[in-house]
Scaffold this active site. Structure first.
Site, PDB file in Angstrom:
ATOM      1  N   HIS A  66       0.832  -1.212   0.000  1.00  0.00           N
ATOM      2  CA  HIS A  66       0.000   0.000   0.000  1.00  0.00           C
ATOM      3  C   HIS A  66       0.866   1.262   0.000  1.00  0.00           C
ATOM      4  O   HIS A  66       1.930   1.308   0.627  1.00  0.00           O
ATOM      5  CB  HIS A  66      -0.987  -0.007   1.171  1.00  0.00           C
ATOM      6  CG  HIS A  66      -0.402   0.183   2.537  1.00  0.00           C
ATOM      7  ND1 HIS A  66      -0.231   1.416   3.114  1.00  0.00           N
ATOM      8  CD2 HIS A  66       0.021  -0.723   3.463  1.00  0.00           C
ATOM      9  CE1 HIS A  66       0.264   1.277   4.330  1.00  0.00           C
ATOM     10  NE2 HIS A  66       0.438  -0.014   4.571  1.00  0.00           N
ATOM     11  N   ASP A 177       6.049   2.792   6.316  1.00  0.00           N
ATOM     12  CA  ASP A 177       4.787   2.053   6.282  1.00  0.00           C
ATOM     13  C   ASP A 177       3.832   2.774   5.316  1.00  0.00           C
ATOM     14  O   ASP A 177       3.193   3.742   5.704  1.00  0.00           O
ATOM     15  CB  ASP A 177       4.195   1.989   7.691  1.00  0.00           C
ATOM     16  CG  ASP A 177       2.878   1.262   7.778  1.00  0.00           C
ATOM     17  OD1 ASP A 177       2.484   0.589   6.802  1.00  0.00           O
ATOM     18  OD2 ASP A 177       2.224   1.368   8.836  1.00  0.00           O
ATOM     19  N   GLU A 210      -5.146   1.406   2.642  1.00  0.00           N
ATOM     20  CA  GLU A 210      -4.930   0.286   3.558  1.00  0.00           C
ATOM     21  C   GLU A 210      -5.101   0.713   5.000  1.00  0.00           C
ATOM     22  O   GLU A 210      -5.601  -0.063   5.835  1.00  0.00           O
ATOM     23  CB  GLU A 210      -3.522  -0.290   3.341  1.00  0.00           C
ATOM     24  CG  GLU A 210      -3.237  -1.588   4.085  1.00  0.00           C
ATOM     25  CD  GLU A 210      -2.644  -1.380   5.477  1.00  0.00           C
ATOM     26  OE1 GLU A 210      -2.480  -2.383   6.206  1.00  0.00           O
ATOM     27  OE2 GLU A 210      -2.357  -0.228   5.846  1.00  0.00           O
ATOM     28  N   HIS A 320       4.158   4.277  12.672  1.00  0.00           N
ATOM     29  CA  HIS A 320       3.180   5.364  12.612  1.00  0.00           C
ATOM     30  C   HIS A 320       3.650   6.635  13.309  1.00  0.00           C
ATOM     31  O   HIS A 320       2.844   7.524  13.587  1.00  0.00           O
ATOM     32  CB  HIS A 320       1.817   4.939  13.171  1.00  0.00           C
ATOM     33  CG  HIS A 320       1.040   4.061  12.230  1.00  0.00           C
ATOM     34  ND1 HIS A 320      -0.315   3.842  12.347  1.00  0.00           N
ATOM     35  CD2 HIS A 320       1.424   3.358  11.141  1.00  0.00           C
ATOM     36  CE1 HIS A 320      -0.722   3.043  11.390  1.00  0.00           C
ATOM     37  NE2 HIS A 320       0.322   2.728  10.639  1.00  0.00           N
TER      38      HIS A 320
END
Length: 406
Positions: A66, A177, A210, A320
């Site tokens: 993603h 990510d 995602e 994150h």
């Protein structure tokens, strides 16, 4: 990883793509693969697929990664020109105060800062608490009338930081990510083209949304309908203080890609990933996933009549946050591993659990019967051995008793 590859990775990471606004990174992916892929398409969700046809009739393999990143969204503009925000994806409010951020407006990017009362003005009790998201504000340093003119409700916001090499072979950035996965997918497609292509088609899919429910993977997997699929994502490294390895496993940056195992993973795909790593001499790590994963694999596996799916990751520290950390060698080894996995696929494989030899190699009905009969005979022989051993013990006991009576 050479300088050109690092530059491509850095470009992906520093190009904003908060969930729902992935277009700039999608354009980078299309440009990168335009000269290599046989076909590039973008669906109405925004997912980009690049297809490299195979040289034979092998199974079509899709690799999904993603390209969206977590961020914030403007929900309110105060009379004084300060922005209130909500999180897009999983954002930890604790890391935001004092952060520089970029507000993406129709007229361009505005630099802002996440404000917080100075410690001198915070009561001792307040200092112990994390300021909730709805109490944080973003200061653009502009008069209120300019803010209201240039910013609209729904504008998205990203961390105002970028890519940097540090330490020994490590890199830090926002959005590893999972834009490092877009890098991996592109490099695998290029490697396969250089190697003369796999037997079957290879589809690199840069999916969207995602972070709010694998939404791009849902539609993409249904449209592409591959014979087998891999999802690539990052996973939690547990090699720094404060992480319980007994609870989360032992996952270390620099010790190779991570191969997941569990009900969300097709067992044949898992075994073939391990076999590919061992054949190439690539270090790898295993991760237990006892339920559905929080990755694109969860959506792909249950698409249509079911797609045999594997999950491969690289260890990531501080997920994150604005300072996600990976080992670049892990990314290089992941590219090598997936390339070998793709090249090893051929048309005579079965991904149905229990219907082959465990690695997907088909066996005939006769061979299955022979294997079953052989297993039954071996089981019966083992049972008879146990019976004879038990009888021997009883005979010895009787003989010992007779001897003692004499």
């Amino acid at each position: 990883m050479n300088k050109e590859e690092i530059a491509f990775l850095q470009g992906l990471l520093e190009t904003p793509s908060p969930t729902g606004c992935e277009e700039p990174v999608a354009q980078l992916a299309r440009e990168r693969l335009a000269g290599t892929a046989d076909e590039i398409a973008t669906d109405t969700m925004g997912t980009v697929t690049a297809r490299l046809e195979g040289r034979g009739a092998g199974p079509a393999l899709m690799l999904a990664a993603h390209m969206d990143e977590v961020g914030l969204m403007v929900t309110y503009i105060s009379d004084e020109g300060f922005l209130s925000v909500a999180m897009v994806g999983g954002v930890d409010a604790a890391v935001l105060p004092g952060m520089r951020v970029d507000v993406h407006t129709e007229g361009g990017v505005l630099r802002g800062v996440v404000g917080r009362k100075p410690i001198h003005l915070i009561s001792p009790d307040e200092r112990k608490n994390v300021t909730p998201m709805d109490k944080l504000v973003i200061d653009l340093g502009l008069p209120a009338d300019q803010v209201k003119e240039r910013v609209r409700i729904g504008d998205e916001i990203t961390y105002g930081v970028g890519f940097e090499l540090f330490g020994e072979g490590m890199a830090v950035s926002r959005a590893f990510d999972d834009k490092c996965g877009v890098y991996v997918a592109a490099r695998v497609l290029e490697n396969l083209a250089e190697a003369g292509r796999a037997e079957g088609a290879f589809i690199a899919a840069a999916t969207v949304q995602e972070e709010i429910g694998t939404r791009g993977a849902i539609t993409c997997a249904h449209a592409v309908n591959p014979d087998v699929a891999l999802a690539f994502d990052v996973t939690h490294a547990t090699d720094y203080p404060g992480i319980e390895k007994s609870k989360y496993g032992s996952i270390t940056c620099g010790e190779g890609p991570v191969i997941a195992r569990g009900p969300n993973i097709n067992p044949v795909v898992f075994r073939r990933l391990v076999a590919a790593a061992e054949a190439e001499g690539i270090p790898y790590q295993l991760e237990a996933e006892p339920s559905v994963t929080g990755t694109d694999a969860r959506a792909i596996q249950v698409t249509r009549g079911g797609i045999p799916t594997g999950l491969i990751s690289v260890p990531l520290r501080y997920m994150h946050t604005p300072t996600e950390v990976v080992c670049l060698e892990d990314l290089d080894n992941t590219v090598k591993l997936i390339t070998r996995f793709a090249l090893d696929l051929h048309g005579d494989l079965s991904f149905v659990p229990g219907m082959g030899d465990g690695t997907g190699e088909k066996v005939s009905a006769g061979e299955q019967i022979e294997d079953s009969e052989r297993a039954a005979a071996e089981s019966e022989a083992a049972r008879m051995d146990d019976v004879m051993e038990s009888l021997d013990r009883e005979v010895r006991a009787i003989e010992d008793f007779i001897s003692s009576e004499e």
